[in-house]
Design a protein around this motif. Structure first.
Motif, PDB file in Angstrom:
ATOM      1  N   GLU A 293      12.508-124.123 -40.835  1.00  0.00           N
ATOM      2  CA  GLU A 293      12.598-122.689 -40.364  1.00  0.00           C
ATOM      3  C   GLU A 293      13.814-121.861 -41.143  1.00  0.00           C
ATOM      4  O   GLU A 293      13.950-120.989 -41.535  1.00  0.00           O
ATOM      5  N   ALA A 294      14.918-122.701 -40.676  1.00  0.00           N
ATOM      6  CA  ALA A 294      16.239-122.165 -41.336  1.00  0.00           C
ATOM      7  C   ALA A 294      16.480-122.313 -42.796  1.00  0.00           C
ATOM      8  O   ALA A 294      17.005-121.275 -43.412  1.00  0.00           O
ATOM      9  N   TRP A 295      15.728-123.265 -43.378  1.00  0.00           N
ATOM     10  CA  TRP A 295      15.735-123.301 -44.922  1.00  0.00           C
ATOM     11  C   TRP A 295      14.971-122.044 -45.493  1.00  0.00           C
ATOM     12  O   TRP A 295      15.380-121.536 -46.423  1.00  0.00           O
ATOM     13  N   THR A 296      13.883-121.804 -44.884  1.00  0.00           N
ATOM     14  CA  THR A 296      13.008-121.072 -45.377  1.00  0.00           C
ATOM     15  C   THR A 296      13.439-119.448 -45.108  1.00  0.00           C
ATOM     16  O   THR A 296      13.415-118.803 -46.039  1.00  0.00           O
ATOM     17  N   ASP A 297      14.138-119.316 -44.067  1.00  0.00           N
ATOM     18  CA  ASP A 297      14.905-117.948 -43.583  1.00  0.00           C
ATOM     19  C   ASP A 297      15.878-117.658 -44.533  1.00  0.00           C
ATOM     20  O   ASP A 297      16.080-116.608 -45.316  1.00  0.00           O
ATOM     21  N   ARG A 298      16.534-118.610 -44.913  1.00  0.00           N
ATOM     22  CA  ARG A 298      17.828-118.275 -45.900  1.00  0.00           C
ATOM     23  C   ARG A 298      17.396-118.484 -47.326  1.00  0.00           C
ATOM     24  O   ARG A 298      17.891-117.685 -48.177  1.00  0.00           O
TER      25      ARG A 298
ATOM     26  N   VAL B 110       3.711-143.394 -50.791  1.00  0.00           N
ATOM     27  CA  VAL B 110       4.304-144.262 -49.764  1.00  0.00           C
ATOM     28  C   VAL B 110       3.762-143.529 -48.427  1.00  0.00           C
ATOM     29  O   VAL B 110       3.518-144.552 -47.277  1.00  0.00           O
ATOM     30  N   ALA B 111       3.446-142.447 -48.215  1.00  0.00           N
ATOM     31  CA  ALA B 111       2.837-141.957 -47.001  1.00  0.00           C
ATOM     32  C   ALA B 111       2.313-140.586 -47.313  1.00  0.00           C
ATOM     33  O   ALA B 111       2.619-139.819 -48.387  1.00  0.00           O
ATOM     34  N   GLN B 112       1.522-140.076 -46.393  1.00  0.00           N
ATOM     35  CA  GLN B 112       0.714-138.717 -46.781  1.00  0.00           C
ATOM     36  C   GLN B 112       0.201-138.374 -45.481  1.00  0.00           C
ATOM     37  O   GLN B 112      -0.064-138.720 -44.366  1.00  0.00           O
ATOM     38  N   ASN B 113      -0.406-136.836 -45.417  1.00  0.00           N
ATOM     39  CA  ASN B 113      -0.808-136.422 -44.138  1.00  0.00           C
ATOM     40  C   ASN B 113      -1.705-135.261 -44.862  1.00  0.00           C
ATOM     41  O   ASN B 113      -2.152-135.152 -46.060  1.00  0.00           O
ATOM     42  N   ASP B 114      -2.215-134.334 -43.965  1.00  0.00           N
ATOM     43  CA  ASP B 114      -3.322-133.517 -44.331  1.00  0.00           C
ATOM     44  C   ASP B 114      -3.051-132.447 -45.584  1.00  0.00           C
ATOM     45  O   ASP B 114      -3.690-132.261 -46.396  1.00  0.00           O
ATOM     46  N   THR B 115      -1.473-132.171 -45.481  1.00  0.00           N
ATOM     47  CA  THR B 115      -1.250-131.102 -46.608  1.00  0.00           C
ATOM     48  C   THR B 115       0.014-131.596 -47.288  1.00  0.00           C
ATOM     49  O   THR B 115       0.319-130.909 -48.417  1.00  0.00           O
ATOM     50  N   TRP B 116       0.435-132.833 -47.447  1.00  0.00           N
ATOM     51  CA  TRP B 116       1.682-133.140 -48.044  1.00  0.00           C
ATOM     52  C   TRP B 116       1.301-134.694 -48.551  1.00  0.00           C
ATOM     53  O   TRP B 116       0.747-135.322 -47.720  1.00  0.00           O
ATOM     54  N   ILE B 117       2.045-135.230 -49.599  1.00  0.00           N
ATOM     55  CA  ILE B 117       2.005-136.491 -50.027  1.00  0.00           C
ATOM     56  C   ILE B 117       3.238-136.983 -50.687  1.00  0.00           C
ATOM     57  O   ILE B 117       3.911-136.062 -51.287  1.00  0.00           O
TER      58      ILE B 117
ATOM     59  N   GLY C  51       6.200-119.792 -49.108  1.00  0.00           N
ATOM     60  CA  GLY C  51       5.002-119.846 -49.210  1.00  0.00           C
ATOM     61  C   GLY C  51       4.143-120.652 -48.311  1.00  0.00           C
ATOM     62  O   GLY C  51       2.752-120.568 -48.517  1.00  0.00           O
ATOM     63  N   LEU C  52       4.621-121.664 -47.697  1.00  0.00           N
ATOM     64  CA  LEU C  52       4.046-122.562 -46.608  1.00  0.00           C
ATOM     65  C   LEU C  52       3.496-121.809 -45.378  1.00  0.00           C
ATOM     66  O   LEU C  52       4.526-120.942 -44.779  1.00  0.00           O
ATOM     67  N   ASP C  53       2.341-122.384 -45.087  1.00  0.00           N
ATOM     68  CA  ASP C  53       1.941-121.786 -43.802  1.00  0.00           C
ATOM     69  C   ASP C  53       2.413-122.579 -42.787  1.00  0.00           C
ATOM     70  O   ASP C  53       3.041-123.735 -42.741  1.00  0.00           O
ATOM     71  N   GLU C  54       1.987-122.432 -41.392  1.00  0.00           N
ATOM     72  CA  GLU C  54       2.438-123.065 -40.217  1.00  0.00           C
ATOM     73  C   GLU C  54       2.127-124.716 -40.310  1.00  0.00           C
ATOM     74  O   GLU C  54       2.852-125.435 -39.852  1.00  0.00           O
ATOM     75  N   ALA C  55       1.148-124.869 -40.569  1.00  0.00           N
ATOM     76  CA  ALA C  55       0.325-126.341 -40.642  1.00  0.00           C
ATOM     77  C   ALA C  55       1.227-126.856 -41.662  1.00  0.00           C
ATOM     78  O   ALA C  55       1.782-128.352 -41.366  1.00  0.00           O
ATOM     79  N   GLU C  56       1.452-126.349 -42.846  1.00  0.00           N
ATOM     80  CA  GLU C  56       2.222-127.280 -43.778  1.00  0.00           C
ATOM     81  C   GLU C  56       3.718-127.388 -43.435  1.00  0.00           C
ATOM     82  O   GLU C  56       4.122-128.236 -43.718  1.00  0.00           O
ATOM     83  N   ARG C  57       4.222-126.509 -42.910  1.00  0.00           N
ATOM     84  CA  ARG C  57       5.835-126.756 -42.403  1.00  0.00           C
ATOM     85  C   ARG C  57       5.632-127.884 -41.115  1.00  0.00           C
ATOM     86  O   ARG C  57       6.611-128.561 -41.241  1.00  0.00           O
TER      87      ARG C  57
END
Length: 362
Positions: free
Chosen positions: A145-150, A228-235, A261-267
Protein backbone atom coordinates in the motif's frame (compact mmCIF):
# COMPACT_ATOMS: atom_id res chain seq x y z
CA UNK A 1 10.28 17.02 9.48
CA UNK A 2 12.52 19.62 11.11
CA UNK A 3 14.30 20.44 7.85
CA UNK A 4 11.17 20.60 5.70
CA UNK A 5 11.19 17.04 4.36
CA UNK A 6 7.95 15.07 4.33
CA UNK A 7 7.18 11.94 6.38
CA UNK A 8 4.19 9.61 5.94
CA UNK A 9 2.84 7.03 8.40
CA UNK A 10 1.06 3.94 7.05
CA UNK A 11 -0.72 2.52 10.09
CA UNK A 12 -2.41 -0.86 10.51
CA UNK A 13 -3.81 0.06 13.92
CA UNK A 14 -4.38 3.22 15.96
CA UNK A 15 -1.25 4.73 17.45
CA UNK A 16 -2.30 7.07 20.26
CA UNK A 17 1.31 8.06 20.85
CA UNK A 18 1.82 9.29 17.30
CA UNK A 19 4.18 12.28 17.24
CA UNK A 20 3.60 14.69 14.36
CA UNK A 21 6.29 17.21 15.27
CA UNK A 22 10.00 16.66 14.71
CA UNK A 23 11.76 18.29 17.70
CA UNK A 24 15.26 18.17 16.22
CA UNK A 25 17.20 21.15 14.91
CA UNK A 26 18.35 20.27 11.39
CA UNK A 27 19.84 22.37 8.61
CA UNK A 28 17.85 22.57 5.39
CA UNK A 29 18.73 19.88 2.88
CA UNK A 30 20.44 21.34 -0.18
CA UNK A 31 21.07 18.45 -2.56
CA UNK A 32 23.65 19.08 -5.27
CA UNK A 33 22.93 16.19 -7.60
CA UNK A 34 23.03 16.39 -11.37
CA UNK A 35 22.65 14.03 -14.30
CA UNK A 36 25.13 13.84 -17.16
CA UNK A 37 24.49 12.32 -20.57
CA UNK A 38 26.68 9.44 -21.74
CA UNK A 39 26.60 10.14 -25.45
CA UNK A 40 28.30 6.86 -26.34
CA UNK A 41 25.68 4.66 -24.67
CA UNK A 42 22.75 7.04 -24.83
CA UNK A 43 22.16 6.90 -21.07
CA UNK A 44 21.91 9.40 -18.21
CA UNK A 45 24.25 9.02 -15.23
CA UNK A 46 23.54 10.53 -11.82
CA UNK A 47 26.27 12.50 -10.04
CA UNK A 48 25.57 12.99 -6.31
CA UNK A 49 28.76 13.88 -4.47
CA UNK A 50 26.88 14.99 -1.33
CA UNK A 51 25.97 11.34 -0.63
CA UNK A 52 29.54 10.69 0.51
CA UNK A 53 28.53 12.18 3.88
CA UNK A 54 25.48 9.93 4.45
CA UNK A 55 25.16 7.85 7.61
CA UNK A 56 27.36 4.77 7.47
CA UNK A 57 26.82 1.65 9.63
CA UNK A 58 25.76 3.35 12.90
CA UNK A 59 25.38 1.21 16.04
CA UNK A 60 21.89 -0.12 16.74
CA UNK A 61 21.34 2.35 19.60
CA UNK A 62 21.91 5.25 17.18
CA UNK A 63 19.91 3.90 14.23
CA UNK A 64 18.21 6.76 12.34
CA UNK A 65 15.37 4.44 11.22
CA UNK A 66 14.31 3.17 14.65
CA UNK A 67 11.52 4.97 16.52
CA UNK A 68 12.70 7.98 18.49
CA UNK A 69 13.54 7.64 22.17
CA UNK A 70 15.02 9.88 24.83
CA UNK A 71 18.46 8.50 23.91
CA UNK A 72 18.04 8.53 20.13
CA UNK A 73 16.22 11.28 18.24
CA UNK A 74 15.82 9.48 14.92
CA UNK A 75 14.24 10.32 11.58
CA UNK A 76 10.91 9.00 12.92
CA UNK A 77 9.74 11.13 15.88
CA UNK A 78 7.12 8.64 17.16
CA UNK A 79 7.92 5.97 19.79
CA UNK A 80 6.55 3.23 17.50
CA UNK A 81 5.24 2.75 13.96
CA UNK A 82 4.10 0.15 11.44
CA UNK A 83 5.40 1.40 8.07
CA UNK A 84 6.92 4.83 7.47
CA UNK A 85 8.03 6.62 4.30
CA UNK A 86 10.07 9.82 4.36
CA UNK A 87 12.20 11.89 2.02
CA UNK A 88 15.82 10.80 1.99
CA UNK A 89 18.15 13.29 3.64
CA UNK A 90 20.88 12.26 1.19
CA UNK A 91 18.95 11.90 -2.09
CA UNK A 92 20.41 10.85 -5.40
CA UNK A 93 17.73 12.96 -7.09
CA UNK A 94 15.73 15.81 -5.54
CA UNK A 95 13.86 18.98 -6.35
CA UNK A 96 13.40 20.80 -9.61
CA UNK A 97 10.93 20.22 -12.41
CA UNK A 98 13.13 19.54 -15.41
CA UNK A 99 13.24 16.12 -17.02
CA UNK A 100 16.54 14.82 -18.37
CA UNK A 101 16.17 15.13 -22.13
CA UNK A 102 18.54 15.98 -24.94
CA UNK A 103 17.29 16.49 -28.47
CA UNK A 104 19.78 17.68 -31.09
CA UNK A 105 22.50 15.00 -31.55
CA UNK A 106 24.99 17.80 -32.09
CA UNK A 107 24.47 18.70 -28.42
CA UNK A 108 24.79 15.20 -26.94
CA UNK A 109 28.40 15.55 -25.81
CA UNK A 110 28.89 17.35 -22.51
CA UNK A 111 25.21 17.70 -21.68
CA UNK A 112 24.18 17.89 -18.01
CA UNK A 113 20.95 18.68 -16.21
CA UNK A 114 19.95 19.26 -12.57
CA UNK A 115 19.40 15.95 -10.79
CA UNK A 116 15.70 16.62 -10.27
CA UNK A 117 13.31 13.98 -8.99
CA UNK A 118 12.73 12.52 -5.56
CA UNK A 119 14.15 9.80 -3.31
CA UNK A 120 12.29 8.32 -0.35
CA UNK A 121 13.09 5.78 2.37
CA UNK A 122 10.57 3.06 3.29
CA UNK A 123 10.88 1.60 6.81
CA UNK A 124 9.13 -1.79 6.89
CA UNK A 125 8.94 -2.15 10.68
CA UNK A 126 9.99 -0.46 13.91
CA UNK A 127 11.86 -3.66 14.86
CA UNK A 128 15.58 -3.27 14.21
CA UNK A 129 16.73 -6.89 14.32
CA UNK A 130 14.61 -8.56 11.63
CA UNK A 131 14.08 -8.70 7.87
CA UNK A 132 11.01 -8.08 5.74
CA UNK A 133 10.56 -11.77 4.92
CA UNK A 134 10.11 -12.60 8.63
CA UNK A 135 7.18 -10.20 8.97
CA UNK A 136 3.55 -11.34 8.53
CA UNK A 137 1.66 -11.14 5.25
CA UNK A 138 -0.40 -8.29 6.67
CA UNK A 139 2.75 -6.17 7.01
CA UNK A 140 3.84 -6.98 3.46
CA UNK A 141 0.39 -5.87 2.36
CA UNK A 142 0.90 -2.55 4.15
CA UNK A 143 4.28 -2.14 2.43
CA UNK A 144 2.55 -2.68 -0.93
CA UNK A 145 0.00 0.00 0.00
CA UNK A 146 2.87 2.36 0.80
CA UNK A 147 4.59 1.56 -2.51
CA UNK A 148 1.32 2.13 -4.36
CA UNK A 149 0.50 5.41 -2.63
CA UNK A 150 3.96 6.82 -3.25
CA UNK A 151 3.99 5.58 -6.86
CA UNK A 152 0.86 7.63 -7.49
CA UNK A 153 2.25 10.66 -5.68
CA UNK A 154 5.68 10.63 -7.32
CA UNK A 155 4.22 9.97 -10.76
CA UNK A 156 2.37 13.28 -10.39
CA UNK A 157 5.54 15.19 -9.46
CA UNK A 158 6.81 17.53 -12.21
CA UNK A 159 9.96 16.13 -13.81
CA UNK A 160 9.55 12.50 -12.64
CA UNK A 161 9.68 10.11 -15.58
CA UNK A 162 9.77 6.74 -13.77
CA UNK A 163 9.09 5.47 -10.24
CA UNK A 164 11.13 2.56 -8.88
CA UNK A 165 10.45 0.87 -5.52
CA UNK A 166 13.27 -1.39 -4.35
CA UNK A 167 15.00 -3.06 -1.44
CA UNK A 168 18.72 -3.65 -1.03
CA UNK A 169 19.31 -6.39 1.54
CA UNK A 170 22.62 -7.31 3.15
CA UNK A 171 26.02 -5.74 3.67
CA UNK A 172 27.32 -7.66 0.64
CA UNK A 173 24.90 -5.63 -1.50
CA UNK A 174 26.20 -2.40 0.01
CA UNK A 175 23.53 -1.63 2.62
CA UNK A 176 24.78 0.97 5.10
CA UNK A 177 21.83 0.88 7.54
CA UNK A 178 20.93 -2.47 9.13
CA UNK A 179 17.32 -1.55 9.93
CA UNK A 180 14.83 -3.25 7.53
CA UNK A 181 14.09 -0.68 4.86
CA UNK A 182 13.85 -0.02 1.15
CA UNK A 183 13.80 2.99 -1.11
CA UNK A 184 11.70 4.66 -3.79
CA UNK A 185 13.30 6.67 -6.59
CA UNK A 186 11.49 9.13 -8.81
CA UNK A 187 13.91 9.38 -11.75
CA UNK A 188 14.09 12.41 -14.08
CA UNK A 189 14.63 9.98 -16.98
CA UNK A 190 13.57 6.51 -18.09
CA UNK A 191 16.15 4.06 -16.77
CA UNK A 192 18.37 2.17 -19.26
CA UNK A 193 16.96 -1.27 -18.47
CA UNK A 194 13.38 -0.11 -18.92
CA UNK A 195 14.24 1.78 -22.10
CA UNK A 196 15.80 -1.37 -23.56
CA UNK A 197 12.71 -3.42 -22.66
CA UNK A 198 10.46 -0.82 -24.25
CA UNK A 199 12.47 -0.97 -27.47
CA UNK A 200 12.32 -4.78 -27.52
CA UNK A 201 8.57 -4.80 -26.84
CA UNK A 202 7.92 -2.24 -29.58
CA UNK A 203 10.04 -4.14 -32.10
CA UNK A 204 8.34 -7.42 -31.18
CA UNK A 205 4.87 -5.90 -31.61
CA UNK A 206 5.83 -4.39 -34.96
CA UNK A 207 7.20 -7.70 -36.24
CA UNK A 208 4.57 -10.06 -34.79
CA UNK A 209 1.61 -7.94 -33.75
CA UNK A 210 1.85 -9.52 -30.29
CA UNK A 211 2.58 -8.46 -26.70
CA UNK A 212 6.13 -9.47 -25.71
CA UNK A 213 5.43 -9.47 -21.96
CA UNK A 214 2.32 -11.62 -22.39
CA UNK A 215 4.16 -14.09 -24.62
CA UNK A 216 7.08 -14.39 -22.18
CA UNK A 217 4.65 -15.16 -19.36
CA UNK A 218 2.74 -17.66 -21.51
CA UNK A 219 5.98 -19.41 -22.49
CA UNK A 220 7.05 -19.81 -18.85
CA UNK A 221 3.63 -21.15 -17.86
CA UNK A 222 3.71 -23.60 -20.78
CA UNK A 223 7.27 -24.77 -20.02
CA UNK A 224 6.45 -25.21 -16.29
CA UNK A 225 10.02 -26.24 -15.43
CA UNK A 226 11.06 -22.76 -14.25
CA UNK A 227 7.85 -21.91 -12.36
CA UNK A 228 8.56 -21.58 -8.64
CA UNK A 229 5.18 -20.66 -7.12
CA UNK A 230 1.82 -19.20 -8.14
CA UNK A 231 -1.64 -18.22 -6.97
CA UNK A 232 -4.86 -17.00 -8.56
CA UNK A 233 -3.52 -13.66 -9.80
CA UNK A 234 0.31 -13.92 -9.80
CA UNK A 235 2.99 -16.33 -11.00
CA UNK A 236 6.67 -16.51 -10.00
CA UNK A 237 9.34 -18.08 -12.18
CA UNK A 238 13.07 -18.15 -12.82
CA UNK A 239 13.47 -16.42 -16.20
CA UNK A 240 14.74 -18.41 -19.18
CA UNK A 241 17.84 -16.19 -19.46
CA UNK A 242 18.44 -15.50 -15.78
CA UNK A 243 21.57 -13.45 -15.12
CA UNK A 244 21.89 -14.07 -11.38
CA UNK A 245 22.54 -17.33 -9.46
CA UNK A 246 19.01 -17.30 -8.03
CA UNK A 247 16.66 -14.87 -9.77
CA UNK A 248 12.86 -14.88 -9.66
CA UNK A 249 10.39 -12.72 -11.57
CA UNK A 250 6.84 -12.18 -10.33
CA UNK A 251 4.22 -11.31 -12.96
CA UNK A 252 0.55 -10.51 -12.50
CA UNK A 253 -1.57 -12.74 -14.72
CA UNK A 254 -3.52 -9.66 -15.82
CA UNK A 255 -1.62 -6.94 -17.73
CA UNK A 256 -1.11 -3.95 -15.42
CA UNK A 257 1.20 -0.98 -16.03
CA UNK A 258 2.03 -0.18 -12.40
CA UNK A 259 1.05 -0.86 -8.80
CA UNK A 260 -1.83 1.61 -8.90
CA UNK A 261 -3.62 -0.65 -11.38
CA UNK A 262 -3.79 -3.66 -9.05
CA UNK A 263 -7.10 -4.51 -7.42
CA UNK A 264 -7.46 -5.59 -3.78
CA UNK A 265 -7.22 -9.33 -4.52
CA UNK A 266 -4.08 -8.82 -6.63
CA UNK A 267 -2.42 -6.83 -3.85
CA UNK A 268 -3.30 -9.51 -1.31
CA UNK A 269 -1.93 -12.25 -3.56
CA UNK A 270 1.25 -10.30 -4.30
CA UNK A 271 1.97 -9.91 -0.59
CA UNK A 272 1.65 -13.65 0.03
CA UNK A 273 3.54 -14.77 -3.07
CA UNK A 274 6.40 -12.31 -2.61
CA UNK A 275 7.04 -13.51 0.94
CA UNK A 276 6.93 -17.13 -0.21
CA UNK A 277 9.47 -16.44 -2.94
CA UNK A 278 11.94 -14.70 -0.62
CA UNK A 279 11.57 -17.42 2.01
CA UNK A 280 12.28 -20.05 -0.61
CA UNK A 281 15.38 -18.10 -1.65
CA UNK A 282 16.49 -18.00 1.99
CA UNK A 283 16.12 -21.77 2.11
CA UNK A 284 18.40 -22.45 -0.86
CA UNK A 285 21.60 -21.51 0.98
CA UNK A 286 22.47 -22.10 4.64
CA UNK A 287 23.97 -18.64 4.62
CA UNK A 288 22.91 -14.98 4.49
CA UNK A 289 20.80 -13.79 1.58
CA UNK A 290 22.27 -10.64 0.05
CA UNK A 291 19.50 -9.72 -2.35
CA UNK A 292 17.77 -7.00 -4.33
CA UNK A 293 14.04 -6.64 -4.95
CA UNK A 294 12.96 -4.31 -7.74
CA UNK A 295 9.40 -3.28 -8.63
CA UNK A 296 9.49 -2.60 -12.36
CA UNK A 297 6.74 -0.21 -13.44
CA UNK A 298 5.89 1.52 -16.69
CA UNK A 299 7.41 4.98 -17.16
CA UNK A 300 5.04 7.77 -16.22
CA UNK A 301 4.45 8.80 -19.83
CA UNK A 302 4.47 5.37 -21.46
CA UNK A 303 1.34 4.38 -23.35
CA UNK A 304 -0.89 1.68 -21.90
CA UNK A 305 0.26 -1.69 -23.16
CA UNK A 306 3.87 -0.67 -23.75
CA UNK A 307 5.15 -2.11 -20.47
CA UNK A 308 3.96 -4.57 -17.82
CA UNK A 309 4.35 -4.34 -14.05
CA UNK A 310 6.53 -7.08 -12.61
CA UNK A 311 8.91 -7.68 -9.71
CA UNK A 312 12.43 -9.03 -9.95
CA UNK A 313 14.15 -10.59 -6.93
CA UNK A 314 17.71 -11.88 -7.12
CA UNK A 315 20.66 -12.76 -4.93
CA UNK A 316 24.37 -12.45 -5.57
CA UNK A 317 24.91 -15.57 -3.42
CA UNK A 318 26.07 -18.39 -5.75
CA UNK A 319 26.91 -20.95 -3.07
CA UNK A 320 27.55 -21.01 0.66
CA UNK A 321 30.34 -18.58 1.45
CA UNK A 322 30.63 -17.45 -2.17
CA UNK A 323 29.39 -14.35 -3.96
CA UNK A 324 28.71 -13.76 -7.65
CA UNK A 325 30.95 -10.77 -8.32
CA UNK A 326 30.44 -8.58 -11.35
CA UNK A 327 33.94 -8.71 -12.76
CA UNK A 328 35.36 -8.23 -16.26
CA UNK A 329 32.61 -9.53 -18.54
CA UNK A 330 29.68 -8.22 -16.49
CA UNK A 331 31.08 -4.89 -15.30
CA UNK A 332 33.13 -3.92 -18.32
CA UNK A 333 30.97 -5.34 -21.11
CA UNK A 334 27.52 -5.84 -19.57
CA UNK A 335 27.66 -9.49 -20.68
CA UNK A 336 26.45 -11.77 -17.87
CA UNK A 337 27.53 -15.37 -17.34
CA UNK A 338 25.38 -17.28 -14.86
CA UNK A 339 26.96 -20.06 -12.79
CA UNK A 340 23.64 -21.84 -12.10
CA UNK A 341 21.26 -23.08 -14.79
CA UNK A 342 17.83 -21.42 -14.41
CA UNK A 343 16.07 -24.80 -14.43
CA UNK A 344 18.31 -26.04 -11.62
CA UNK A 345 17.71 -22.88 -9.59
CA UNK A 346 13.93 -23.25 -10.01
CA UNK A 347 14.06 -26.86 -8.84
CA UNK A 348 16.08 -25.92 -5.77
CA UNK A 349 13.55 -23.21 -4.92
CA UNK A 350 10.61 -25.60 -5.29
CA UNK A 351 12.37 -28.16 -3.08
CA UNK A 352 12.62 -25.77 -0.13
CA UNK A 353 10.32 -26.85 2.70
CA UNK A 354 8.63 -23.77 4.15
CA UNK A 355 7.55 -23.29 7.73
CA UNK A 356 3.81 -23.48 8.23
CA UNK A 357 1.44 -20.81 9.45
CA UNK A 358 1.25 -22.60 12.79
CA UNK A 359 4.96 -21.91 13.27
CA UNK A 360 4.35 -18.18 13.06
CA UNK A 361 5.84 -17.39 9.67
CA UNK A 362 3.01 -17.46 7.12
Amino acid sequence: MADGRQLFYFDETDHPGRVLHDPRELPTVLPASMVRYDALLGEWVGIAGHRQTRTYHPPANACPLCPSSDANASEIPSPTYDVVVFENRFPSFAGGEGTATVGDPAAWIGQSRPGSGRCEVVCFTSEHHTVLSRLPVRRMRTVIEAWTDRTAALSAEPGVEQVFCFENRGVEIGVTLAHPHGQIYGYPFVTPKTAAALRSAADYRQRTGRDLFADILAAEIDAEVRVVAQNDTWIAFVPFAARWPVEVHLYPRRPVRDLTGLDEAERDDLAALYLEVVRRMEGVFADSLPAITGVHQAPVHARDGDYRLHLEVFTIRRSEGRIKYLAGSESAMGAFVNDIAPESAAQRLRDVVLETAGEGVL
